[in-house]
Each structure stands twice: as structure tokens, then as C-alpha cells.
Design a protein around this motif. Structure first.
Motif, PDB file in Angstrom:
ATOM      1  N   GLU A   1      -4.249   4.304  -6.842  1.00 21.67           N
ATOM      2  CA  GLU A   1      -5.339   4.826  -5.929  1.00 21.67           C
ATOM      3  C   GLU A   1      -5.511   6.446  -6.172  1.00 21.67           C
ATOM      4  O   GLU A   1      -4.820   7.049  -6.576  1.00 21.67           O
ATOM      5  CB  GLU A   1      -4.726   4.810  -4.438  1.00 21.67           C
TER       6      GLU A   1
ATOM      7  N   ASP B   1       0.901  -1.235  -0.044  1.00 23.25           N
ATOM      8  CA  ASP B   1       0.081  -0.116   0.078  1.00 23.25           C
ATOM      9  C   ASP B   1       0.900   1.218  -0.004  1.00 23.25           C
ATOM     10  O   ASP B   1       2.107   1.246   0.508  1.00 23.25           O
ATOM     11  CB  ASP B   1      -1.112   0.036   1.141  1.00 23.25           C
ATOM     12  N   ASP B   2       0.303   2.412  -0.440  1.00 25.06           N
ATOM     13  CA  ASP B   2       1.065   3.606  -0.585  1.00 25.06           C
ATOM     14  C   ASP B   2       2.506   3.407  -1.146  1.00 25.06           C
ATOM     15  O   ASP B   2       3.263   4.075  -0.511  1.00 25.06           O
ATOM     16  CB  ASP B   2       1.310   4.162   0.888  1.00 25.06           C
TER      17      ASP B   2
ATOM     18  N   ASP C   1       0.743   5.291  -4.561  1.00 22.17           N
ATOM     19  CA  ASP C   1       0.100   6.223  -3.731  1.00 22.17           C
ATOM     20  C   ASP C   1      -0.368   7.482  -4.403  1.00 22.17           C
ATOM     21  O   ASP C   1      -0.169   7.919  -5.395  1.00 22.17           O
ATOM     22  CB  ASP C   1       1.312   6.520  -2.645  1.00 22.17           C
TER      23      ASP C   1
HETATM   24 NA    NA Z   1      -2.832   4.033   0.159  1.00 21.54          NA
END
Ligand code: NA
Ligand code: G
Ligand code: G
Ligand code: MN
Length: 254
Positions: free
Chosen positions: A213, A156-157, A179
Motif C-alpha cells: 500500500e 490490512d496494515d 502497511d
Molecule cells: Na492499510
């Protein structure tokens, strides 16, 4: 009363709820899955977002109970959806660092997989880069155990941490989530374009799925699609939605 006491009550009194944000195939625009995001309906303060209470849960030792609840709820809901209105749906759940280090994690994921019988590849756990760097040897063995259960791992990110790229090779990861700070200005900023192009290329050459995202504009979607990004999430399609609203949104869209 402190937020900590309130959070203890929240777990006992069923004040937590999962919202679901659709994950969309960048090319076909079909919904392939959802990311589960926890919300707290506080009796006095109303809706509280995880940014305000996940760190509290980590500090006061409630994160493992909270995380177990999230995992259980998300998997059961997904099992129900897969058997009824949303066959093939995948689900992503965020793991905090303390959860990843918890010796019980693999046991509780095993139990949930036994109870829900979700097929391999249906459950994805989202972790951040820093989780892998604290204790790399331990992380590799935990990730391999999870992989053995048919669980996918997403970073994630991606791009916001400090770690080197070599962990993508060493760790059994199946996808990276670019991200949203890189996605924001993708259609206007040459540096962000360059970074996103490079991450998509890197991900694909390592056989990873690439997710973007924070997609809010059509131009961002078009850019990502043209560059071969696999999946996207963002307000352009939908915010995180309560379960019933999510289900309705997906069935009406398809
Ligand atoms: Na994220
Ligand atoms: O839902 P929202 O966009 O407000 O989420 C804010 C942050 O909280 C995100 O970084 C997300 O990863 C984190 N978060 C949301 N739900 C969970 C959860 O169930 N567990 C953990 N550990 N983090 C979560
Ligand atoms: O860190 P993580 O990726 O888990 O964070 C998810 C958070 O991102 C959620 O709180 C969600 O509400 C938020 N989010 C999802 N899509 C968008 C978007 O398009 N724009 C913005 N600003 N936030 C988003
Ligand atoms: Mn996430």
C-alpha cells in the motif's frame, strides 16, 4: 447537533458514497481490482474522510448499519462493472472490529453473495491483526464460514499490530497488505527494505498474495516488482476515486 446525530441522518439521507482505489498487478501494471473506501458528503461540512467518522460509528453503534451499506453498495457496483465495462474486477471492503464480531455478519454476506452472484474470490474483506487476537477461536470459525462463501480475507496494515506470526498459519487468510509506513522509504531505508523483503518472502512461503500500500514513487514500484510483490496500491497510480471516475480511469488505461 452532534456528529453522531448527523451520521444517523447520513445513512437515511444517502449522504455516504464509496470511492474506489485501483489495485494494480505489480508486474503487468494491469488493474485487477479496487478497494472501496467510504466518504461522507456532509450538508454543511462538505467531504468528510472515514478517519473522522468510522470511530464515531463504532462508538454509537452505527457501524453495523454503515458497514452493511458499504458491503452492499460495493458488491452491487462490482457486479454491474463485471457485467459491463470491467469484467473480472475484484473488490476489497474494509471491516471494522465491531462488524467482524457482529453475529449477523455471515448472514448478511451470504445474502449479498446470493443477490449479486459474485464468483468465488471476487470479494475480499480487509481486517486488521487486532481483530484476530481478541477471540481467536471465534475468529477462526467466522473466517472459515466466510471462506466457505467464496470470500477472501486480507490482513490490512500488516506489520503494525502486536500479534505473533503464527496466526497466519492458523487463520484462513489469503493475502497480506504491507502497511504504507514500511513502503514510504523502501527505496532509501535499509531497515524498511529488509522488512518488506521478509514480509514478501513470508507471504509467499505461506501461499499468500502480497499487496503493498501507499506506493507513491516509481522507485518504490520498481523495488517491489523486483522483489516479487504481487499487487500494489497508491497515489503513483490513483487516489481513491468516485465510481464513475474510477470506471473511466480503468477503461482509458487499458
Ligand atoms: Na492499510
Ligand atoms: O479512505 P482513507 O484512506 O481516508 O481511509 C482511512 C481509513 O478508513 C482506512 O484505515 C480505511 O481502512 C478506513 N475505512 C475506509 N472505508 C471504510 C469502510 O467502509 N469501513 C471501515 N470499517 N473502514 C473504512
Ligand atoms: O488502512 P487502509 O489501508 O484501509 O487505508 C487506506 C487509506 O490509505 C485511504 O485513506 C487512502 O486514501 C490512503 N492511501 C492510499 N494510497 C495512498 C498513498 O499512496 N499514499 C498515502 N499517503 N495514502 C494512501
Ligand atoms: Mn484497507
Amino acid at each position: 447537533k452532534t456528529i453522531e446525530e448527523d451520521l444517523r441522518n447520513a445513512l437515511e439521507q444517502d449522504q455516504l458514497e464509496l470511492y474506489y482505489q485501483p489495485k494494480i498487478d505489480c508486474r503487468t501494471e494491469r488493474v485487477v481490482g479496487a478497494e472501496a473506501l467510504v466518504r461522507w458528503h456532509h450538508p454543511d461540512r462538505g467531504l468528510i474522510l472515514p478517519g473522522e467518522f468510522i470511530s464515531v460509528a463504532e462508538e454509537c453503534g452505527l457501524i453495523n448499519r454503515l458497514g452493511a451499506w458499504v458491503l452492499d453498495r460495493a458488491c452491487r457496483q462490482t457486479q454491474i462493472w463485471r457485467e459491463t465495462t470491467l469484467p473480472g474486477l475484484r473488490i476489497a471492503v474494509n471491516l471494522s472490529p465491531a462488524q467482524f464480531q457482529d453475529a449477523e455478519l455471515v448472514t448478511s454476506v451470504t445474502q449479498i453473495m446470493d443477490q449479486t452472484l459474485l464468483p468465488d474470490g471476487t470479494l475480499e474483506l480487509e481486517i486488521t491483526e487486532s481483530i484476530l487476537m481478541n477471540n481467536p477461536e471465534k475468529a477462526v470459525s467466522t473466517l472459515n464460514e466466510l471462506k466457505g462463501l467464496g470470500v477472501r480475507i486480507a490482513i490490512d496494515d500488516f506489520g503494525t499490530g502486536y500479534s505473533s506470526l503464527n496466526y497466519l498459519k492458523r487463520f484462513p487468510v489469503s493475502s497480506i497488505k504491507i502497511d504504507r509506513s514500511f513502503v514510504n522509504d523502501i527505496h532509501v531505508d535499509m531497515d524498511d527494505k529488509a522488512i518488506v523483503d521478509a514480509v514478501i518472502g513470508l507471504g509467499h512461503s505461506l501461499n499468500l498474495e502480497v499487496v503493498a500500500e501507499g506506493v507513491e514513487e516509481i522507485e518504490q514500484h520498481e523495488y517491489l516488482r523486483d522483489k516479487g510483490c504481487d499487487f500494489i496500491q497508491g497515489f503513483l497510480f490513483a487516489k481513491p476515486l468516485p465510481a464513475d471516475v474510477f470506471e473511466k480511469w480503468v477503461t482509458e488505461r487499458h
